[in-house]
Structures are given as structure tokens and as C-alpha cells.
Design a protein around this motif. Structure first.
Motif, PDB file in Angstrom:
ATOM      1  N   GLU A  75       4.949   7.775   0.131  1.00  0.00           N
ATOM      2  CA  GLU A  75       5.337   6.759  -0.717  1.00  0.00           C
ATOM      3  C   GLU A  75       4.270   5.752  -1.293  1.00  0.00           C
ATOM      4  O   GLU A  75       4.122   5.392  -2.158  1.00  0.00           O
TER       5      GLU A  75
ATOM      6  N   ARG B  84       1.969   7.453  -3.475  1.00  0.00           N
ATOM      7  CA  ARG B  84       2.424   7.715  -4.777  1.00  0.00           C
ATOM      8  C   ARG B  84       2.704   6.348  -5.577  1.00  0.00           C
ATOM      9  O   ARG B  84       3.174   6.398  -6.612  1.00  0.00           O
ATOM     10  N   ARG B  85       2.396   5.398  -4.875  1.00  0.00           N
ATOM     11  CA  ARG B  85       2.645   3.951  -5.112  1.00  0.00           C
ATOM     12  C   ARG B  85       3.998   3.685  -5.685  1.00  0.00           C
ATOM     13  O   ARG B  85       4.295   2.791  -6.453  1.00  0.00           O
TER      14      ARG B  85
ATOM     15  N   GLU C 105       5.963  -0.046  -3.139  1.00  0.00           N
ATOM     16  CA  GLU C 105       5.869  -1.645  -3.396  1.00  0.00           C
ATOM     17  C   GLU C 105       7.287  -1.937  -4.021  1.00  0.00           C
ATOM     18  O   GLU C 105       7.794  -2.914  -3.557  1.00  0.00           O
TER      19      GLU C 105
ATOM     20  N   LEU D 104       9.719  -2.063  -1.398  1.00  0.00           N
ATOM     21  CA  LEU D 104       9.597  -3.217  -0.535  1.00  0.00           C
ATOM     22  C   LEU D 104       9.813  -4.728  -1.174  1.00  0.00           C
ATOM     23  O   LEU D 104      10.248  -5.438  -0.472  1.00  0.00           O
ATOM     24  N   ALA D 105       9.823  -4.417  -2.454  1.00  0.00           N
ATOM     25  CA  ALA D 105      10.541  -6.005  -3.235  1.00  0.00           C
ATOM     26  C   ALA D 105      11.741  -5.911  -3.365  1.00  0.00           C
ATOM     27  O   ALA D 105      12.356  -6.907  -3.770  1.00  0.00           O
TER      28      ALA D 105
ATOM     29  N   THR E  99      16.416  -5.115   4.183  1.00  0.00           N
ATOM     30  CA  THR E  99      15.776  -5.489   5.233  1.00  0.00           C
ATOM     31  C   THR E  99      14.898  -4.266   5.902  1.00  0.00           C
ATOM     32  O   THR E  99      15.112  -3.153   5.672  1.00  0.00           O
TER      33      THR E  99
ATOM     34  N   ARG F 228       5.903  -4.728   6.625  1.00  0.00           N
ATOM     35  CA  ARG F 228       5.600  -4.417   5.049  1.00  0.00           C
ATOM     36  C   ARG F 228       4.201  -4.781   4.926  1.00  0.00           C
ATOM     37  O   ARG F 228       3.706  -3.751   4.047  1.00  0.00           O
ATOM     38  N   GLU F 229       3.683  -5.506   5.435  1.00  0.00           N
ATOM     39  CA  GLU F 229       2.176  -6.021   5.032  1.00  0.00           C
ATOM     40  C   GLU F 229       1.191  -4.992   5.411  1.00  0.00           C
ATOM     41  O   GLU F 229       0.393  -4.746   4.448  1.00  0.00           O
TER      42      GLU F 229
ATOM     43  N   LEU G 110       1.312  -2.132   2.977  1.00  0.00           N
ATOM     44  CA  LEU G 110       0.757  -2.212   1.726  1.00  0.00           C
ATOM     45  C   LEU G 110      -0.652  -2.345   1.995  1.00  0.00           C
ATOM     46  O   LEU G 110      -1.548  -2.334   1.190  1.00  0.00           O
TER      47      LEU G 110
ATOM     48  N   LYS H  85     -13.404  -6.568  16.952  1.00  0.00           N
ATOM     49  CA  LYS H  85     -12.172  -7.379  17.239  1.00  0.00           C
ATOM     50  C   LYS H  85     -11.351  -6.857  18.416  1.00  0.00           C
ATOM     51  O   LYS H  85     -10.984  -8.037  19.030  1.00  0.00           O
TER      52      LYS H  85
END
Lengths: 499, 327
Positions: A113, A116-117, A120, A123-124, A128, A257-258, A261, A272
Motif C-alpha cells: 500500500e 502504491r501510495r 496515507e 492512516l489519516a 486505530t 504509522r510514522e 510513511l 547510531k
């Protein structure tokens, strides 16, 4: 509320039950909506549908033909038992192949997903994280599992009607449970991979880590079926369900979610990671600060793992040993105390047993060091389970042997106080700390990331583990080894040689 | 309705948004203008509670984007940069799914989809697979998805990108219709004409910082100077006209335009007084004045002037963005 008198408690309980059901339904309903959409989408993709249909319709025929040919071949040699034992294995294979598509669907579920964009907008929405996870996981599981059920039923019917072989109910049942459990493991693992990958290609590359163990497991199942070992099959199914539960917990904990994306490039950030390790490892303000503040802080951090280790490994091991001592007592002549005549004889006996290359502080220390490091590694790889078992085993042995000494004319408490306690108090403490930390390291990916992702948490935890190991465990082991070589052994010999 | 206070987003090594201070009131449309990679999309993702700020905070419709993300997502309509449709679904199914995900009852979402389909002239095509849609139609469906729950806050990332002029006009008209006293709208765009047409206020963002913000008129004045006026003459010969005009305003240019008409351009920050004085003086001197009007100054000029200024300021270590943000 229109309720009659004398019923307020019942109606209140009913009201609460209704509210609870509503809350659960409210949580679950959007996930089902998402699941329906995903399944609909899957069913419209001929690239998934066509192979599944082929595997469900054509493959059972092939399996049945192979079974018939095999039966007629082995019948010539009177070895039909072997092929009959393989019938159920073919049933598992027929069920396994369609269920592998769950892997394809699950791998694609988030990262596809994203590519295929279309992720977002999803997710918006007010869905939950849990609803997204449940909806997508169910959507990946249901079509292939149903296909695998259909394939297995079809194969069984073919086999029954053509060769007259019908599986027992228990075999049929275990085959279905195993197929479902395998699909669940693959999906729960693949969803984690999908949510952590940056591209479908990357996810597919990582998928070999899922499919290879599953293929090996299938071979193990074949072996068990050959020996008609149903208990083993049920244990595998149970283990798979436990692994599924852990993977699901990990999937929910790591769902972010972060990250879904934000991350565009797969890269291991060694610098790191090294920095996180160093932050966990290096004492901030010298030795005094380390022992005064940092070590107590780390031990406080370990408190739940320490409690678990003490209860399960020590408590469980001791109970198991005591139970075994009752159930399987040693014959009185089983113990040979002649090797405890003096320290030299004792040392030679230990060397001859192959446990240690010699009985000295350094050999004992080296042995314990290796054991605890191995326990950490295995514990990390097994969510802490092996580490706990490795600690429970010697405790169980002590608990098994010590109470039986009474029957041989030795006071068990004296033996415990001389042969175990002096060094054990340090050695077991060190082992408890290491086991607890192995448990923490093994479960690091099962808990929500604390700062900047699970891998950084792992690097930091590993640093803290090394700090605790060097500052606490290593000195404790050295002290324990010296006491064991120089004090406990002498005390025990003096106790036993007096017999 | 939307408030950003020192809003910051740091990815691994990239500072995508660097301490943005912005407020959008109900009824206001704010355009976020900026080059690619300026931080517009990251800002929108933080405001739609998909990304969490690494510093500072933002509230949307009274809810904090970090701690009350679910409430924020309930109240925000986000048009993402790419329509991101499910190609194998029909438009109707797609909108129905998002309506369900937003908790709309079946009857309510059917009615809403029908209304939106009428509005966007999509009624006849919603039963077709989304994979068969043109880019413009896909963008319209994405906009319908954004409006399904009649959100109080709209975040529109490139709303007319990839649209033909007619569809873009429809979308712009829709945005104008969506303005209401109850709704706050943020539009991210590269299209300066669109921003000027739709926005009450414009914020130019560069390297995650607000370089400059204000109404289009304020920005033009601030960055391009006082309004530029042009007086054109129907008869050739500007004898005396230049000195006459220069008594009232600073002359910018004198010349002949493509229609062979002579003109004088001057700047004044008091056009009301100065224009009438100049006109009166020219007419009194017998000059044949053809017209007196303001020379249109585009937002493009503002943008092209603001961004290089910020680059220079960055180089000098005197970030205008920081001072604008602090203001």
C-alpha cells in the motif's frame, strides 16, 4: 429504566455487560470493514486467485495420484505401512501450499500500500493502530486458510473414494489445526516484516527467513507422521500458536504509522546503533557512580524479569527437582562417595567426568562464563525461554539430589550448607541476573519501542547488559569460582570423607 | 482552529520542519507555498496526526496532534499529495469504505456520496473501477473522500495537481465554496495563481522554516515595494509630463508599450491621494491621459524575491524565517 424493584444488581450487571459488548464491537467493527475491503481486493487479483484455485483443485489430484502410485509400488514389497503413513503428510502438504499465499498477501499488506501510495489516506482515518493491524492480519489469513481447508477436504475425499483410505478424526483435526497454526505464524511474521520494510522487494527478500523454517517444520511433521507421533504434532501446533501470539504482540508493539510513511531507504545505521550501545554501556561518572547509581538503576529496571526468573527458574526448578526426587528416588548405592576422599581424587574425578578440564578457580570461572554467555545468546533467540530453562536445570538437579542424601546417611542441610551455599550464593545470583537480562533482551522487540525504534532499544539494552555483566556478573563469578575451588570443595570433602 | 507553536520534525538526519509558528482561524484559508522538500507535506502529516512532532506542538480543532491523534483525525479532511486510490475498487465502493472507516452510518454515507457525486459531476462514473479513471477524475474522488465527513479542518496537499484546466477550475470553485466561518483550510501548492486566488494568507516555507507570511497584498507591499502605477498617454510626446509626475511620486520607468502608447510608471504608497493629484496636474497641463491604473504584480514575483532572500539570510546566519517565526 423501567426495571422492576429488587433487580437493580442484575440490571446494572446487564447494563455493564451491554456496554462492554458495545465497546468491544465498536473497536472490532472498523477492523472488520477494513478486512472486508482487503479480502475483496484480494479476490479481484487474478495473480493471487489463479494459483490458489489451481492449488485447491489440481494439486489434490496430483497428490492423490502420487499416493496411488506410491501405494501400488510399495505393495510389491509389502511396505504399504510406509506409504499409508505418508498419506496424512500429503494432506499437510496440500494444506500448506495454499496457505503460503497468506505470506504473499501479508507481506504486501502495508508496504504494498505504501508503494502504491494508498496508505496515507488510510492512516489519516480515525482507525486505530490495533484496528488496522487486526483488519489487515485477518484479511491476509482468511482466504488462504479457507483455500487450504478446501484443498485438504478435497484431497481427503479423493483419497477416500479412490484408495479407500480415510483419516481418523484426530488426524484430520490435528492436520487442520497445524495448517491454521502455520498460516497464523507466517502471517503474523509477514505483517511485522511488511510494516518494517521500505519496499515489497525488500519484504520478499526477508520472507525467506519465514518460509525456510516453515518448510523445515513441514519435514519434521513428516517425520512425526511416519512414526505416528500425534503428541509431537499437537506440541508443534501448540508451539506455533504460542509463537503466533508472540509475533502478534511484537507486531502491535512495533506498528508505527510514522515509520510506515517516513522510512524510504532500508539501511542499518551502525553509527547510531553503536552510539546507543555506548550510551547503555559506558559508565557516566566513574566507578563510584556506577556502583552507587547505575547498577541499582539497572537492577530496578530488571525487577519484573528478576521476579519472573526467581519464580519460574528457581521456584519451578526446585519444585520439579523435589517432585522428581519423590517420583524417581535414587537407589542407595547409586552415589559413589569414594571420589570425595581428598581434593586430588575429587579433582581427578571431575576431570575424568569431562565436565571441566581441571578443578581450579579459572576452569570453573571459564566454564560458568561460557555457560552464562551461551544462556544469554540462546535466551535472546528464544524470547528468554532457553535461558530460564538453563538456570532451572541445575536448580532442579540440586533439588533432586540434596533431599535424597538423608537416605544415604548425610544430613542434606549440612551438604547444602557446605557444598552449595558458599559459592552458590554468588554464582546463582550472577546466573539470576544474567537470565533476567537474557529475558529482557529476548523480549525487547515485544514491547513498544522506548525512544527511537526497537533496534536502538536492543543496542542500548545490549550495552547495559555488557555493563552489568562486566561490573557485577564477572566479579561474582570469579568470587564464586574461587570459593567453589578453595572452600566449598574442601568443606564438602571433609563432610563426605567423614562418612 | 489550527495552531502551530514551534512545530518541529526531525527525521534521522533531516530537519524537515524547523520551529514553525502559524495560526489559522476558522473561516480562513492559508496557502503554504514552497519549493519541493520545503516541509509542506511533513507539516500536513503532523497536522493530520500521522507524524508526531519532535518538538513544539500543534492543536487542530482544539485537540493536540500528538496526544489526541484520534480526535484530530476524526475532525480533519486530508487530501494527500497523491490520490492513492485502490485501483480494483469502484468509486462507489471506495467512498463507501472510507465513509465506514470514518464511522458514518450506511444511509448517511450513501446520501453524502450521492451529494458529492453531483457536486463533482461524477454521478455517472462512480460504478467504474478506479483504475480506469483519468488523473483528474482520480483527484476528484480523492477530494470527495476528503469531504465525506464534512470536516472542520481541511488540509489539501496539491489539490489541483495533474488536473486539466476545467477540472482544476471546478476544484478551485469547490474550495471557494468550502470556505465557511466554521472551517479552516490549509492548501499546499506550487501554483502561485491558485494560492493568490484562494488564500486569505500565504506562508512561504523553505527548508522547514516560514520565510515570510501575510495576505497576498501585504506580501506584495513588503517584498515588492509600494504599488506600481502606470499612466498612459493617447498622444505622443511626454514633454513636461515626467517632471510633473516626479513632483508627486518616484518614477520607476518611462517608455513606449507594444501598442506604441507612451507611459510613465511610478510608485506610491498613498495611491488614493497621489493618483488624483497627478491626474489633476496632468489634465490641467493639457496632457492627453488615456488611462491610469495599477500594474499587476504577481505572487510569483513575491515568491521569487522571498526565497532568494531567505537563502542569502541563511548564508549570513541571519534567518529572516526565525525572526518571522518569533514574530
Amino acid at each position: 429504566m423501567g426495571q422492576g424493584k429488587g433487580e437493580p444488581e442484575v440490571s446494572l450487571r446487564a447494563w455493564w455487560a451491554q456496554q462492554w459488548r458495545w465497546v468491544q464491537w465498536a473497536e472490532f467493527k472498523p477492523a472488520l470493514g477494513l478486512m472486508r475491503r482487503e479480502i475483496k481486493d484480494t479476490m479481484r487479483d487474478w495473480r493471487i486467485l489463479a494459483p490458489i484455485l489451481l492449488l485447491v483443485t489440481v494439486f489434490p489430484f496430483l497428490a492423490n495420484t502420487a499416493a496411488a502410485e506410491g501405494l501400488s509400488f510399495v505393495n510389491q514389497y509389502g511396505a504399504n505401512l510406509i506409504i499409508e503413513r505418508m498419506f496424512p503428510f500429503l494432506m499437510l502438504v496440500v494444506g500448506f501450499f495454499p496457505s503460503t499465499f497468506s505470506l504473499v498477501i501479508a507481506l504486501e499488506t502495508f508496504v504494498g500500500e505504501k508503494e502504491r501510495r494508498s496508505l496515507e489516506p488510510l492512516l489519516a482515518t480515525p482507525l486505530t493502530d490495533l484496528q488496522l493491524y487486526i483488519g489487515k492480519t485477518l484479511a491476509a489469513i482468511i482466504p488462504p486458510v479457507i483455500a487450504s481447508y478446501i484443498g485438504m477436504i478435497f484431497y481427503t475425499l479423493l483419497l477416500g473414494f479412490t484408495l479407500g483410505w480415510w483419516p481418523t478424526v484426530s488426524l484430520f483435526f490435528v492436520a487442520f489445526v497445524l495448517s491454521t497454526a502455520q498460516a497464523l505464524v507466517m502471517v503474523s511474521a509477514a505483517v511485522i516484516v511488511s510494516a518494517q520494510s521500505t519496499s515489497v522487494r525488500a519484504a520478499n527478500l526477508v520472507a525467506s527467513f519465514i518460509i525456510i523454517p516453515m518448510a523445515l517444520l513441514l519435514q519434521a511433521e513428516a517425520g512425526l507422521l511416519l512414526f505416528n507421533n500425534f503428541v509431537g504434532l499437537w506440541l508443534i501446533a501448540l508451539a506455533l500458536l504460542v509463537v503466533t501470539a508472540l509475533f502478534m504482540r511484537m507486531g502491535i508493539a512495533l506498528f508505527n504509522r510514522e515509520r510506515l510513511l517516513g522510512q524510504e531507504i532500508d539501511q542499518l545505521n551502525f553509527t547510531k546503533g553503536l552510539r546507543a550501545f555506548w550510551a547503555g554501556f559506558w559508565p557516566r561518572n566513574g566507578l563510584w557512580h556506577l556502583y552507587r547509581y547505575e547498577v541499582p538503576h539497572l537492577l530496578r529496571l530488571l525487577r519484573p524479569h528478576l521476579v519472573f526468573t526467581i519464580l519460574v527458574a528457581l521456584g519451578g526448578g526446585a519444585l520439579f527437582g523435589l517432585w522428581a526426587a519423590q517420583r524417581f528416588p535414587l537407589p542407595t548405592a547409586a552415589m559413589d562417595f569414594s571420589q570425595y576422599a581428598d581434593l586430588e581424587t575429587f579433582s581427578e574425578a571431575i576431570e575424568a567426568s569431562g565436565l571441566l578440564s581441571g578443578f581450579s578457580t579459572w576452569t570453573i570461572w571459564g566454564h560458568n562464563l561460557r555457560s552464562l554467555l551461551t544462556a544469554t545468546l540462546l535466551g535472546f533467540l528464544s524470547i528468554g525461554v532457553v535461558a530460564v530453562l538453563l538456570l532451572a536445570a541445575p536448580i532442579a538437579i540440586i533439588a533432586y539430589l540434596v533431599p535424597q542424601m538423608g537416605g544415604m546417611g548425610i544430613n542434606p542441610w549440612s551438604l547444602f550448607a557446605t557444598g552449595v551455599l558458599p559459592h552458590g550464593i554468588f554464582e546463582i545470583t550472577a546466573a539470576i541476573v544474567v537470565t533476567a537480562y537474557a529475558l529482557r533482551l529476548g523480549t525487547v522487540l515485544l514491547r513498544p519501542p522506548e525512544k527511537d525504534g526497537g533496534m536502538m532499544d536492543l543496542a542500548r539494552d545490549l550495552g547495559q547488559y555488557c555493563k552489568l555483566f562486566l561490573s557485577v556478573v564477572l566479579p561474582l563469578l570469579l568470587l564464586a569460582a574461587w570459593i567453589e575451588a578453595e572452600v566449598s570443595s574442601r568443606l564438602m570433602i571433609s563432610l563426605l570423607s567423614g562418612l | 482552529m489550527i495552531e502551530m507553536v514551534n512545530l518541529t520534525k526531525q527525521f534521522e538526519t533531516v530537519l524537515a520542519v524547523d520551529g514553525i509558528h502559524l495560526t489559522v482561524q476558522p473561516g480562513e484559508v492559508l496557502a503554504l507555498l514552497g519549493p519541493n522538500g520545503a516541509g509542506k507535506t511533513t507539516t500536513v502529516r503532523m497536522l493530520s496526526a500521522i507524524l508526531k512532532p519532535t518538538a513544539g506542538h500543534a492543536t487542530v480543532a482544539g485537540y493536540d496532534v500528538a496526544s489526541q491523534s484520534l480526535e484530530v483525525r476524526r475532525r480533519v479532511g486530508v487530501l494527500t499529495e497523491s490520490p492513492g486510490l485502490y485501483q480494483r475498487m469502484s468509486g462507489q465502493e471506495y467512498l463507501d469504505f472510507f465513509g465506514e472507516a470514518r464511522g458514518l452510518a450506511p444511509a448517511a454515507r450513501q446520501a453524502r456520496i450521492a451529494d458529492l457525486a453531483d457536486w463533482f459531476e461524477m454521478s455517472g462514473v462512480l460504478d467504474r473501477r478506479l483504475g480506469e479513471y483519468s488523473k483528474g477524475m482520480a483527484q476528484k474522488v480523492a477530494l470527495m473522500r476528503t469531504l465525506l465527513h464534512d470536516p472542520a479542518v481541511l488540509l489539501l496537499d496539491e489539490p489541483t495537481s495533474a488536473m486539466d484546466p476545467q477540472s482544476a477550475r471546478l476544484v478551485r470553485d469547490t474550495i471557494l465554496q468550502l470556505r465557511s466561518t466554521q472551517r479552516a483550510i490549509i492548501i499546499c501548492t506550487h501554483n502561485l495563481v491558485e494560492a493568490e486566488e484562494l488564500a486569505d494568507r500565504i506562508a512561504i516555507i523553505r527548508q522547514g522554516r516560514i520565510v515570510v507570511q501575510g495576505s497576498p497584498a501585504e506580501l506584495k507591499t513588503r517584498l515588492l515595494g509600494a504599488p506600481l502605477m502606470e499612466v498612459r498617454f493617447s498622444q505622443p510626446g511626454l514633454n513636461g509630463a515626467v517632471s510633473l509626475v516626479s513632483r508627486f511620486a518616484q518614477i520607476e520607468d518611462v517608455g513606449v508599450d507594444s501598442t506604441k502608447m507612451e507611459f510613465i510608471r511610478y510608485r506610491t504608497d498613498r495611491p488614493g491621494e497621489v493618483n488624483s493629484a497627478i491626474l489633476a496636474a496632468l489634465l490641467a497641463a493639457g496632457m492627453s491621459v488615456f488611462s491610469l491604473s495599477e500594474v499587476p504584480q504577481s505572487l510569483e514575483s513575491v515568491y521569487l524575491r522571498a526565497v532568494p532572500r531567505a537563502v542569502v539570510a541563511d548564508k549570513q546566519g541571519l534567518s529572516e524565517g526565525t525572526s518571522a517565526a518569533a514574530a
